[in-house]
Design a protein around this motif. Structure first.
Motif, PDB file in Angstrom:
ATOM      1  N   ARG A 149       0.809  -1.228   0.000  1.00  0.00           N
ATOM      2  CA  ARG A 149       0.000   0.000   0.000  1.00  0.00           C
ATOM      3  C   ARG A 149       0.837   1.270   0.000  1.00  0.00           C
ATOM      4  O   ARG A 149       0.458   2.269  -0.616  1.00  0.00           O
ATOM      5  N   GLU A 150       1.994   1.218   0.659  1.00  0.00           N
ATOM      6  CA  GLU A 150       2.805   2.446   0.748  1.00  0.00           C
ATOM      7  C   GLU A 150       3.388   2.872  -0.603  1.00  0.00           C
ATOM      8  O   GLU A 150       3.883   3.977  -0.754  1.00  0.00           O
ATOM      9  N   HIS A 151       3.298   1.989  -1.610  1.00  0.00           N
ATOM     10  CA  HIS A 151       3.857   2.324  -2.921  1.00  0.00           C
ATOM     11  C   HIS A 151       2.786   2.645  -3.972  1.00  0.00           C
ATOM     12  O   HIS A 151       3.083   2.753  -5.165  1.00  0.00           O
ATOM     13  N   LEU A 152       1.555   2.811  -3.515  1.00  0.00           N
ATOM     14  CA  LEU A 152       0.462   3.065  -4.468  1.00  0.00           C
ATOM     15  C   LEU A 152       0.677   4.313  -5.322  1.00  0.00           C
ATOM     16  O   LEU A 152       0.273   4.363  -6.478  1.00  0.00           O
ATOM     17  N   MET A 153       1.300   5.334  -4.729  1.00  0.00           N
ATOM     18  CA  MET A 153       1.511   6.569  -5.491  1.00  0.00           C
ATOM     19  C   MET A 153       2.883   6.576  -6.169  1.00  0.00           C
ATOM     20  O   MET A 153       3.296   7.589  -6.721  1.00  0.00           O
ATOM     21  N   LYS A 154       3.562   5.439  -6.130  1.00  0.00           N
ATOM     22  CA  LYS A 154       4.895   5.377  -6.761  1.00  0.00           C
ATOM     23  C   LYS A 154       4.908   4.482  -7.994  1.00  0.00           C
ATOM     24  O   LYS A 154       5.494   4.840  -9.016  1.00  0.00           O
ATOM     25  N   VAL A 155       4.300   3.304  -7.892  1.00  0.00           N
ATOM     26  CA  VAL A 155       4.403   2.344  -9.004  1.00  0.00           C
ATOM     27  C   VAL A 155       3.540   2.819 -10.167  1.00  0.00           C
ATOM     28  O   VAL A 155       2.327   2.974 -10.033  1.00  0.00           O
ATOM     29  N   ARG A 156       4.180   3.047 -11.299  1.00  0.00           N
ATOM     30  CA  ARG A 156       3.457   3.530 -12.472  1.00  0.00           C
ATOM     31  C   ARG A 156       3.744   2.722 -13.734  1.00  0.00           C
ATOM     32  O   ARG A 156       3.287   3.048 -14.829  1.00  0.00           O
ATOM     33  N   ASN A 157       4.521   1.671 -13.588  1.00  0.00           N
ATOM     34  CA  ASN A 157       4.771   0.754 -14.695  1.00  0.00           C
ATOM     35  C   ASN A 157       5.458  -0.479 -14.091  1.00  0.00           C
ATOM     36  O   ASN A 157       5.644  -0.541 -12.866  1.00  0.00           O
ATOM     37  N   PHE A 158       5.863  -1.397 -14.921  1.00  0.00           N
ATOM     38  CA  PHE A 158       6.564  -2.565 -14.384  1.00  0.00           C
ATOM     39  C   PHE A 158       7.482  -3.144 -15.440  1.00  0.00           C
ATOM     40  O   PHE A 158       7.309  -2.925 -16.644  1.00  0.00           O
ATOM     41  N   LEU A 159       8.489  -3.871 -14.944  1.00  0.00           N
ATOM     42  CA  LEU A 159       9.388  -4.623 -15.823  1.00  0.00           C
ATOM     43  C   LEU A 159       9.077  -6.090 -15.626  1.00  0.00           C
ATOM     44  O   LEU A 159       8.918  -6.543 -14.484  1.00  0.00           O
ATOM     45  N   ARG A 160       9.031  -6.819 -16.718  1.00  0.00           N
ATOM     46  CA  ARG A 160       8.738  -8.248 -16.607  1.00  0.00           C
ATOM     47  C   ARG A 160       9.905  -8.948 -15.930  1.00  0.00           C
ATOM     48  O   ARG A 160      11.054  -8.774 -16.337  1.00  0.00           O
ATOM     49  N   LYS A 161       9.611  -9.747 -14.916  1.00  0.00           N
ATOM     50  CA  LYS A 161      10.699 -10.464 -14.233  1.00  0.00           C
ATOM     51  C   LYS A 161      11.330 -11.491 -15.155  1.00  0.00           C
ATOM     52  O   LYS A 161      12.500 -11.797 -15.058  1.00  0.00           O
ATOM     53  N   GLY A 162      10.522 -11.969 -16.081  1.00  0.00           N
ATOM     54  CA  GLY A 162      11.070 -12.926 -17.059  1.00  0.00           C
ATOM     55  C   GLY A 162      11.889 -12.229 -18.127  1.00  0.00           C
ATOM     56  O   GLY A 162      12.474 -12.892 -18.994  1.00  0.00           O
ATOM     57  N   GLY A 163      11.922 -10.888 -18.104  1.00  0.00           N
ATOM     58  CA  GLY A 163      12.731 -10.145 -19.057  1.00  0.00           C
ATOM     59  C   GLY A 163      12.046  -9.862 -20.373  1.00  0.00           C
ATOM     60  O   GLY A 163      12.602  -9.198 -21.233  1.00  0.00           O
TER      61      GLY A 163
END
Ligand code: SF4
Ligand code: SF4
Length: 164
Positions: A149-163
């Motif tokens: 919850r503390e990162h709700l205003m931070k995470v705005r995309n993601f990198l695939r762990k599988g690359g």
């Protein structure tokens, strides 16, 4: 900072963050649009009229978080990929971020990814809950991610762990 890097500063983010009271009521849109450009489809995407009428097409969008029900209809309508829905009530420890995602291949539900911020820095692990890709989204899929919850205003995309 924004003009040089494209990354908003803490004051800009503070201004568009829903109040703690509104966050307690459930999902709500966060509009991270900070540069005056001739663009307004977000206004017409919202049936709740939570995004206020523009006086000029160059206006910055203004959202009334109390009118927003977090439906997410505006996310894929924004060509700037600047609209997100966050839900701080998802569970005791996790919040939900719904974000536009225009890369292929699309992730699958239950995949663990690396949540990143607007600068591309890794913030936390993020789990894919759902991927919306209906025709009506016009090739801007919406990915639902759970994050602490503390990162709700931070995470705005993601990198695939599988690359991928
Ligand atoms: S999430 Fe739904 S109600 Fe909220 S601003 Fe977007 S379209 Fe309007
Ligand atoms: S559609 Fe997106 S980029 Fe255009 S004004 Fe609205 S929030 Fe900004």
């Amino acid at each position: 900072m924004l003009e040089k890097t494209g990354v908003p500063d803490a004051d800009q983010i503070k201004k568009i963050t829903p109040s703690p009271g509104r966050l307690k009521k459930g999902p709500v849109a966060v509009v991270e649009c900070f540069q005056s450009i001739p663009c307004d489809p977000c206004r017409y995407a919202c049936r709740q009229e939570a995004i206020k009428e523009f006086k000029d097409i160059n206006d910055l969008p203004v959202i009334d978080h109390d009118l927003c029900n977090g439906c997410g209809s505006c996310i894929s309508k924004c060509p700037g990929l600047a609209i997100f829905v966050i839900d701080d009530t998802y569970s005791e420890k996790e919040g939900l971020v719904k974000l536009p995602y225009e890369y292929l291949p699309l992730p699958r539900p239950e995949e663990e990814e690396n949540g990143i911020d607007t600068e591309g820095w890794e913030v936390c692990s993020a789990r894919v809950v759902k991927v919306q890709n209906a025709k009506v989204l016009d090739r801007t899929p919406v990915v639902w991610l759970t994050v602490p919850r503390e990162h709700l205003m931070k995470v705005r995309n993601f990198l695939r762990k599988g690359g991928a």
